[in-house]
Design a protein around this motif. Structure first.
Motif, PDB file in Angstrom:
ATOM      1  N   ALA A 177      40.790 -26.214 -46.860  1.00 52.08           N
ATOM      2  CA  ALA A 177      40.291 -24.971 -47.437  1.00 52.08           C
ATOM      3  C   ALA A 177      41.211 -24.406 -48.512  1.00 52.08           C
ATOM      4  O   ALA A 177      40.758 -23.685 -49.394  1.00 52.08           O
ATOM      5  N   GLY A 178      42.477 -24.713 -48.455  1.00 52.63           N
ATOM      6  CA  GLY A 178      43.387 -24.208 -49.474  1.00 52.63           C
ATOM      7  C   GLY A 178      44.807 -24.610 -49.193  1.00 52.63           C
ATOM      8  O   GLY A 178      45.205 -24.769 -48.042  1.00 52.63           O
ATOM      9  N   VAL A 179      45.558 -24.810 -50.248  1.00 53.19           N
ATOM     10  CA  VAL A 179      46.985 -25.107 -50.137  1.00 53.19           C
ATOM     11  C   VAL A 179      47.698 -24.359 -51.253  1.00 53.19           C
ATOM     12  O   VAL A 179      47.187 -24.255 -52.371  1.00 53.19           O
ATOM     13  N   ALA A 180      48.832 -23.790 -50.930  1.00 55.37           N
ATOM     14  CA  ALA A 180      49.613 -23.052 -51.918  1.00 55.37           C
ATOM     15  C   ALA A 180      51.090 -23.327 -51.675  1.00 55.37           C
ATOM     16  O   ALA A 180      51.540 -23.359 -50.531  1.00 55.37           O
ATOM     17  N   VAL A 181      51.812 -23.537 -52.763  1.00 50.52           N
ATOM     18  CA  VAL A 181      53.249 -23.777 -52.683  1.00 50.52           C
ATOM     19  C   VAL A 181      53.941 -22.884 -53.703  1.00 50.52           C
ATOM     20  O   VAL A 181      53.488 -22.771 -54.847  1.00 50.52           O
ATOM     21  N   ASP A 182      55.026 -22.259 -53.280  1.00 54.28           N
ATOM     22  CA  ASP A 182      55.825 -21.437 -54.175  1.00 54.28           C
ATOM     23  C   ASP A 182      56.207 -22.283 -55.391  1.00 54.28           C
ATOM     24  O   ASP A 182      56.645 -23.418 -55.250  1.00 54.28           O
ATOM     25  N   PRO A 183      56.029 -21.754 -56.605  1.00 52.91           N
ATOM     26  CA  PRO A 183      56.362 -22.531 -57.801  1.00 52.91           C
ATOM     27  C   PRO A 183      57.772 -23.128 -57.778  1.00 52.91           C
ATOM     28  O   PRO A 183      57.981 -24.240 -58.247  1.00 52.91           O
ATOM     29  N   ALA A 184      58.727 -22.425 -57.202  1.00 54.11           N
ATOM     30  CA  ALA A 184      60.094 -22.935 -57.150  1.00 54.11           C
ATOM     31  C   ALA A 184      60.237 -24.142 -56.231  1.00 54.11           C
ATOM     32  O   ALA A 184      61.206 -24.893 -56.318  1.00 54.11           O
ATOM     33  N   ALA A 185      59.255 -24.364 -55.337  1.00 52.69           N
ATOM     34  CA  ALA A 185      59.320 -25.471 -54.381  1.00 52.69           C
ATOM     35  C   ALA A 185      58.324 -26.578 -54.691  1.00 52.69           C
ATOM     36  O   ALA A 185      58.153 -27.501 -53.914  1.00 52.69           O
ATOM     37  N   GLN A 186      57.654 -26.506 -55.844  1.00 53.92           N
ATOM     38  CA  GLN A 186      56.547 -27.421 -56.115  1.00 53.92           C
ATOM     39  C   GLN A 186      56.939 -28.865 -56.362  1.00 53.92           C
ATOM     40  O   GLN A 186      56.100 -29.733 -56.283  1.00 53.92           O
ATOM     41  N   THR A 187      58.147 -29.172 -56.653  1.00 58.59           N
ATOM     42  CA  THR A 187      58.519 -30.572 -56.845  1.00 58.59           C
ATOM     43  C   THR A 187      59.359 -31.097 -55.686  1.00 58.59           C
ATOM     44  O   THR A 187      59.905 -32.189 -55.772  1.00 58.59           O
ATOM     45  N   GLY A 188      59.429 -30.344 -54.618  1.00 60.66           N
ATOM     46  CA  GLY A 188      60.268 -30.726 -53.488  1.00 60.66           C
ATOM     47  C   GLY A 188      59.540 -31.388 -52.341  1.00 60.66           C
ATOM     48  O   GLY A 188      60.121 -31.582 -51.274  1.00 60.66           O
ATOM     49  N   GLY A 189      58.264 -31.720 -52.498  1.00 58.64           N
ATOM     50  CA  GLY A 189      57.530 -32.405 -51.441  1.00 58.64           C
ATOM     51  C   GLY A 189      56.895 -31.496 -50.403  1.00 58.64           C
ATOM     52  O   GLY A 189      56.355 -31.981 -49.411  1.00 58.64           O
ATOM     53  N   VAL A 190      56.921 -30.186 -50.621  1.00 60.91           N
ATOM     54  CA  VAL A 190      56.354 -29.246 -49.652  1.00 60.91           C
ATOM     55  C   VAL A 190      54.853 -29.462 -49.510  1.00 60.91           C
ATOM     56  O   VAL A 190      54.332 -29.598 -48.400  1.00 60.91           O
ATOM     57  N   GLY A 191      54.135 -29.481 -50.639  1.00 62.87           N
ATOM     58  CA  GLY A 191      52.688 -29.681 -50.584  1.00 62.87           C
ATOM     59  C   GLY A 191      52.327 -31.016 -49.970  1.00 62.87           C
ATOM     60  O   GLY A 191      51.411 -31.114 -49.150  1.00 62.87           O
TER      61      GLY A 191
END
Length: 165
Positions: free
Chosen positions: A93-107
């Motif tokens: 339904a939705g996924v959101a990641v803090d921009p500062a963490a977007q290249t760290g594999g969180v999503g």
């Protein structure tokens, strides 16, 4: 980023309150936290047969959504419902990641966790996204099922055995 009512970004809090509130009761809501216990990402998975948000939740979100989308929002909602598969499935339904963490594999970690659950239950997964995100979801095994509106697509992922990519 500053969110302002009346802009597309300004409706996100109302949208997520509505969507995540439903998923919290009828699916899985997961968050990722950093070492300081700060939430850096969240994902909402609607359980099979539970993807439709009740009308009363839409009413709660409606003032902010209507101010921004008006007729376009109703067309998108109708097109999204018409494109949604009828086969039982988990719905991202939705996924959101803090921009500062977007290249760290969180999503990636949040998506993998949900896909592992769907696979263990023998359930496929469906999502809608903007066209720019197609390659991101294709690496998890999703394939485009059709266009919902200009710039937006539906994607489907069959059940997999073993680890998700």
């Amino acid at each position: 980023m500053t969110l302002r009512p009346g802009t597309p970004a300004g409706v996100l809090p109302a949208f997520f309150r509505s969507s995540f509130g439903h998923v919290r009761r009828h699916g899985r809501l997961m968050v990722a936290v950093d070492g300081a216990d700060t939430v850096v990402g969240a994902i909402a998975w609607s359980a099979p047969g539970q993807w439709k948000t009740p009308a009363w939740r839409g009413v709660l979100a409606a003032p902010a959504l209507l101010r921004t989308f008006a007729d376009r929002g109703r067309r998108i909602d109708a097109a999204t419902h018409a494109a949604h598969p009828t086969e039982e499935h988990w719905y991202l339904a939705g996924v959101a990641v803090d921009p500062a963490a977007q290249t760290g594999g969180v999503g990636t970690a949040l998506i993998r966790e949900g896909l592992d659950v769907a696979d263990s239950e023998g359930q496929p997964v469906y999502l809608e996204c903007v066209e720019e995100l197609i390659p991101s979801y294709e690496r998890f095994g999703f394939a485009v099922t059709g266009r919902i509106e200009p710039g937006q697509v539906g994607m489907w992922r069959q059940v997999r055995s073993g680890r998700t990519s």
